[in-house]
Design an enzyme around this catalytic site. Structure first.
Site, short mmCIF file in Angstrom:
data_model
loop_
_atom_site.label_atom_id
_atom_site.label_comp_id
_atom_site.label_asym_id
_atom_site.label_seq_id
_atom_site.Cartn_x
_atom_site.Cartn_y
_atom_site.Cartn_z
CB CYS A 35 -1.24 -0.27 1.17
SG CYS A 35 -1.13 1.68 2.03
CB CYS A 38 -0.13 1.72 4.05
SG CYS A 38 -1.25 1.58 4.11
#
Length: 110
Positions: A35, A38
């Protein structure tokens, strides 16, 4: 994942988050290695974690711990859920700059 924080799993979530949040609010960063956002939020949370003693920040890899992510209905990552007194106090979805994240956390931590 963080300098002062710990990684939690399906097995340690109850102890490290639910029970711990009865004395100190706990921010859980639901993330995954693939991600991109993230990775943007990671240094922000790491910085907040190093600056504050009035909360605990932990991370949970959703790929490795899908049961906990499903239990808390984490459908998008990054999702940060703040637990206070054993309950969900607030949920933040998506990457944010540090100042915005802190301003959104402040009412819950007050």
């Amino acid at each position: 994942m963080y300098a002062h924080a710990i990684d939690v799993t399906n097995d340690t979530f109850e102890r490290e988050v639910i029970e711990a949040s009865k004395s100190t609010p706990v921010v859980v960063d639901f993330w995954a290695p693939w991600c991109g956002p993230c990775r943007v939020v990671y240094p922000v949370l790491e910085e907040i974690d190093s600056e504050r003693d009035d909360l605990k920040i932990v991370s949970l890899n959703t790929d490795e711990n899908p049961q906990t992510a499903a239990k808390y209905e984490v459908l998008s990552i990054p999702t940060m859920i703040v637990f206070k007194d054993g309950d969900v106090a607030t949920r933040l979805v998506g990457a944010r700059p540090k100042a915005r994240l802190e301003s959104e956390l402040e009412p819950v931590l007050a």
